[in-house]
Design an enzyme around this catalytic site. Structure first.
Site, PDB file in Angstrom:
ATOM      1  N   GLU A  62      62.526  -1.679  16.942  1.00  0.00           N
ATOM      2  CA  GLU A  62      62.113  -1.540  18.333  1.00  0.00           C
ATOM      3  C   GLU A  62      62.892  -0.369  18.927  1.00  0.00           C
ATOM      4  O   GLU A  62      64.112  -0.311  18.798  1.00  0.00           O
ATOM      5  CB  GLU A  62      62.433  -2.831  19.091  1.00  0.00           C
ATOM      6  N   ILE A  63      62.189   0.545  19.565  1.00  0.00           N
ATOM      7  CA  ILE A  63      62.820   1.687  20.228  1.00  0.00           C
ATOM      8  C   ILE A  63      62.480   1.545  21.707  1.00  0.00           C
ATOM      9  O   ILE A  63      61.296   1.442  22.065  1.00  0.00           O
ATOM     10  CB  ILE A  63      62.320   3.025  19.676  1.00  0.00           C
TER      11      ILE A  63
END
Length: 129
Positions: free
Chosen positions: A123-124
């Site tokens: 997840e960014i």
């Protein structure tokens, strides 16, 4: 009792592909370091790092069941999420989900999800102000 995370360990099937993803796509720096008995590799970013283990040749001590693809990681981007999305598209990294609203450790987040070469979920995110 606990203040922060110093490092985590990622187990990979393909060291070269793993290093390429985290350095070229996510912009981390590869670092070699020595312990008293061996040379090790880590991916550095900010004041944190990810130590690397190659599946089947892990260093001891290690997780009870160290397997590639078992991590679910969240990184806070150093640039706006729209720039992250542009770079992912340019490098042909498929976004599995997002941008979507999420809740992080200290704020609400706007996030995209991708998979690394070992299929770990990455997840960014950017904080929502």
């Amino acid at each position: 009792m606990i203040d922060h995370i110093d490092h985590i360990v990622l187990t990979t099937r393909d060291l070269d592909a793993c290093v390429r993803f985290y350095t070229e796509v996510l912009g981390m720096t590869l670092e070699k370091f020595r312990t008293p008995t061996e040379e090790r590799l880590a991916l550095k970013f900010g004041s944190q790092k990810i130590n690397l283990h190659v599946w089947g040749s892990e260093f001891s001590p290690r997780a009870h069941v160290a397997v590639p693809g078992s991590l679910d990681l969240c990184f806070i981007a150093a640039v706006p999420l729209d720039r992250v999305v542009e770079k992912l598209a340019r490098l042909q990294v498929r976004i599995e989900e997002g941008p979507v609203a999420k809740t992080g450790a200290v704020s609400k987040l706007r996030s995209v999800y991708v998979r690394d070469p070992d299929l770990n979920l990455v997840e960014i995110s950017e904080p929502v102000r």
